[in-house]
Design an enzyme around this catalytic site. Sequence first.
Site, PDB file in Angstrom:
ATOM      1  N   HIS A  57      49.633  39.113  42.733  1.00 35.43           N
ATOM      2  CA  HIS A  57      50.043  39.171  41.328  1.00 35.43           C
ATOM      3  C   HIS A  57      51.309  38.373  41.123  1.00 35.43           C
ATOM      4  O   HIS A  57      51.807  37.743  42.058  1.00 35.43           O
ATOM      5  CB  HIS A  57      50.241  40.632  40.888  1.00 35.43           C
ATOM      6  N   HIS A  85      50.800  45.902  33.362  1.00 31.87           N
ATOM      7  CA  HIS A  85      50.741  44.923  34.450  1.00 31.87           C
ATOM      8  C   HIS A  85      49.350  44.908  35.072  1.00 31.87           C
ATOM      9  O   HIS A  85      48.686  45.948  35.159  1.00 31.87           O
ATOM     10  CB  HIS A  85      51.778  45.275  35.531  1.00 31.87           C
ATOM     11  N   CYS A 129      51.531  37.979  34.369  1.00 35.71           N
ATOM     12  CA  CYS A 129      50.498  38.627  35.177  1.00 35.71           C
ATOM     13  C   CYS A 129      49.090  38.380  34.644  1.00 35.71           C
ATOM     14  O   CYS A 129      48.175  38.049  35.402  1.00 35.71           O
ATOM     15  CB  CYS A 129      50.769  40.121  35.330  1.00 35.71           C
TER      16      CYS A 129
END
Length: 172
Positions: A144, A132, A77
């Site tokens: 993402h 994240h 990410c």
Amino acid sequence: MNKQMIQKLVTVGLCASIGFGGMIATTAQVTEASAANTQVATTSTTTGQKVVNYGKQYMGTPYKFGASTSTTRNFDCSSFMKHIFKKYGVNLPRTSVAQSKVGKAVSKANLKPGDLVFFSSGSRANGHNVTHVAVYAGNGKILHTYGSPGVTISDLNSGNWKRTYLKARRVL
């Protein structure tokens, strides 16, 4: 023609010229101001949308935790955010935790395309720690990468992403 008639015609003509000239000048100033305001608004939103559009080119690229920042064959990410923002002159730190500390805070209600959004999700999550990062893509969507879908678009306001949302930062 008599002298009075000529004076009236000259006076009317002069008034019309001054009035018309003033109207042209005012219209030009309004048009220039409008164009300048439009350009400012477009500039501030365009870069964020460009980041998102560039990132969409990687849809489906596989996820790999700890992916190298020197490849686009796979991303995690934060390496994905680092890569897509770098193209537009923003050098983000390597990890989602470090990325969550740059820029300025922005509320969920005021998100704009290009804002970074942070979550506490996955096996390392405790509900408070950043695990994240995604980029806000507009219309309640985030771009993402995670797990089996790889680079994907998700709905910020439902399911896991709604439950695990922590905060957002504006870096543009």
